[in-house]
Design an enzyme around this catalytic site. Structure first.
Site, mmCIF file in Angstrom:
data_model
loop_
_atom_site.group_PDB
_atom_site.id
_atom_site.type_symbol
_atom_site.label_atom_id
_atom_site.label_comp_id
_atom_site.label_asym_id
_atom_site.label_seq_id
_atom_site.Cartn_x
_atom_site.Cartn_y
_atom_site.Cartn_z
ATOM 1 N N HIS A 108 3.671 1.719 -1.725
ATOM 2 C CA HIS A 108 3.948 1.974 -3.139
ATOM 3 C C HIS A 108 2.695 2.523 -3.825
ATOM 4 O O HIS A 108 2.777 3.435 -4.648
ATOM 5 C CB HIS A 108 4.347 0.674 -3.844
ATOM 6 C CG HIS A 108 5.631 0.060 -3.359
ATOM 7 N ND1 HIS A 108 5.680 -1.150 -2.727
ATOM 8 C CD2 HIS A 108 6.920 0.487 -3.418
ATOM 9 C CE1 HIS A 108 6.929 -1.463 -2.437
ATOM 10 N NE2 HIS A 108 7.715 -0.474 -2.826
ATOM 11 N N GLN A 132 8.690 9.151 1.931
ATOM 12 C CA GLN A 132 9.353 9.761 3.091
ATOM 13 C C GLN A 132 9.936 8.693 4.020
ATOM 14 O O GLN A 132 10.805 8.966 4.826
ATOM 15 C CB GLN A 132 8.311 10.581 3.857
ATOM 16 C CG GLN A 132 8.928 11.535 4.847
ATOM 17 C CD GLN A 132 7.906 12.510 5.381
ATOM 18 O OE1 GLN A 132 6.730 12.452 5.015
ATOM 19 N NE2 GLN A 132 8.338 13.400 6.233
ATOM 20 N N LYS A 133 9.435 7.466 3.880
ATOM 21 C CA LYS A 133 9.950 6.332 4.655
ATOM 22 C C LYS A 133 11.480 6.233 4.505
ATOM 23 O O LYS A 133 12.181 5.868 5.429
ATOM 24 C CB LYS A 133 9.251 5.070 4.145
ATOM 25 C CG LYS A 133 9.975 3.780 4.293
ATOM 26 C CD LYS A 133 9.512 3.060 5.503
ATOM 27 C CE LYS A 133 10.068 1.675 5.698
ATOM 28 N NZ LYS A 133 11.154 1.270 4.864
ATOM 29 N N SER A 141 6.751 -2.085 4.447
ATOM 30 C CA SER A 141 8.024 -2.325 3.760
ATOM 31 C C SER A 141 7.947 -3.691 3.112
ATOM 32 O O SER A 141 7.330 -4.615 3.668
ATOM 33 C CB SER A 141 9.167 -2.303 4.789
ATOM 34 O OG SER A 141 10.305 -2.930 4.254
ATOM 35 N N GLN A 149 17.329 8.804 1.560
ATOM 36 C CA GLN A 149 17.307 8.589 0.111
ATOM 37 C C GLN A 149 16.692 9.797 -0.592
ATOM 38 O O GLN A 149 17.161 10.218 -1.650
ATOM 39 C CB GLN A 149 16.514 7.317 -0.204
ATOM 40 C CG GLN A 149 16.298 7.079 -1.673
ATOM 41 C CD GLN A 149 15.678 5.727 -1.948
ATOM 42 O OE1 GLN A 149 16.361 4.722 -1.981
ATOM 43 N NE2 GLN A 149 14.376 5.683 -2.151
ATOM 44 N N GLU A 152 0.814 -1.228 0.000
ATOM 45 C CA GLU A 152 0.000 0.000 0.000
ATOM 46 C C GLU A 152 0.846 1.277 0.000
ATOM 47 O O GLU A 152 0.385 2.316 -0.460
ATOM 48 C CB GLU A 152 -0.924 0.017 1.222
ATOM 49 C CG GLU A 152 -2.017 -1.036 1.200
ATOM 50 C CD GLU A 152 -3.183 -0.662 0.287
ATOM 51 O OE1 GLU A 152 -3.374 0.538 0.029
ATOM 52 O OE2 GLU A 152 -3.880 -1.588 -0.170
#
Ligand code: AMP
Length: 282
Positions: free
Chosen positions: A37, A148-149, A185, A153, A35
């Site tokens: 993604h 934002q996870k 994840s 990155q 979810e």
């Protein structure tokens, strides 16, 4: 939904898109879609005329061979999810398409990568920089969407786009969580049920630290308590728990309510390495 496997195929679609002045939203992923993604895809579909999703498990961003080998690959399931979401195009390249030769190029993001993920995963951000540059050059999106996870990155990719003048915009999408707070994840599916329970320590410690900082406790005290919590839990192994500036990744030794701050955590839960972060001062 069209699936394409190389840049030449995409080039034809890209030319058509260009001629109709349509904007291209791009969501790069490593598959095993969840979810989180799908939130990126929804953001792209809301903002852009067409949406391209890539699925490629990028070997050169894994510093740990076992993590790469065990990374879940669920291509058929992913494609049916993407079809349901009415994604326009999926880029599903082979290893040879992306790496006809091992790249000799490497990136050094300086202070942005000397800490946290960069420190614990040597070479990771160089690998991210290479795959993202390749994908940007192939897809040529108008807007690229990132979660934002993966806060560090995001900072790295914004800097990559700035330093290399990629003609695109980066949009950041908030972290999607399970009802109990665990950040979604692709690696979560490798957790046993007991590890899944213990994985909650990441978000619990972030919330606890945020509350304590906002009620005036010192960062040193707050962090010590969290480190102890992780030490007491045999199934977890804390790598870092740091207070940082969310864009420069300067590591703070104390909390300043006037500075933008986020707390970032990485911990093994069993054999699975998880990361998460929480904004204190956006
Ligand atoms: P990955 O497939 O893990 O490389 O992730 C692809 C994109 O999805 C990256 O931009 C991630 O930051 C983003 N992403 C992963 N997990 C989440 C989540 N729980 N919420 C929002 N975005 C996420």
């Amino acid at each position: 939904m069209q699936v394409f496997n190389n840049g030449a195929e995409w080039h034809n679609y890209w030319i058509q898109t260009l001629q109709t002045h349509k904007s291209i939203g791009f969501v790069p992923t490593m598959g095993a879609l969840h979810e989180g993604h799908l939130d990126l895809i929804k953001a792209s579909k809301k903002t852009c005329d067409i949406t391209v999703v890539s699925i490629f498990v990028n070997p050169i961003q894994f510093n740990n061979a076992e993590d790469f080998e065990k990374y879940p690959v669920l291509t058929d399931q992913d494609l049916s999810l993407l079809r349901q979401e009415e994604v326009d195009y999926v880029f599903l390249p082979s290893m040879e398409t992306i790496y006809p030769e091992s790249p000799v190029l490497s990136f050094n993001f300086g202070n942005l990568e000397n800490v946290l993920e960069g420190e614990f995963r040597p070479g990771h951000f160089s690998g991210v920089g290479i795959i993202v540059s390749k994908l940007f050059n192939i897809i040529r999106p108008t807007i690229a969407f990132f979660g934002q996870k993966d806060l560090q990155q995001v900072a790295i990719i914004k800097r990559l786009a700035l330093d290399l003048s990629f003609p695109l915009e980066i949009q950041v999408v908030p972290t999607k969580r399970e009802k109990d707070g665990l950040a979604l994840s692709s690696r979560n599916m490798r957790l046993t049920s007991i590890e899944r329970e213990k994985a909650l320590l990441l978000i619990k410690s972030l919330n606890q630290a945020k509350n304590e900082l906002l009620t005036g406790e010192s960062w040193l005290e707050v962090r010590n308590k969290v480190q102890q919590l992780f030490e007491e839990e045999a199934l977890t192994q804390l790598e870092y728990f740091e207070l940082v500036h969310p864009e420069t990744f300067e590591v703070f030794s104390e909390f300043d309510p006037h500075k933008k701050s986020s707390i970032c955590v990485a911990s093994f839960v069993g054999n699975v390495r998880l990361i998460d972060n929480l904004s204190i001062n956006p």
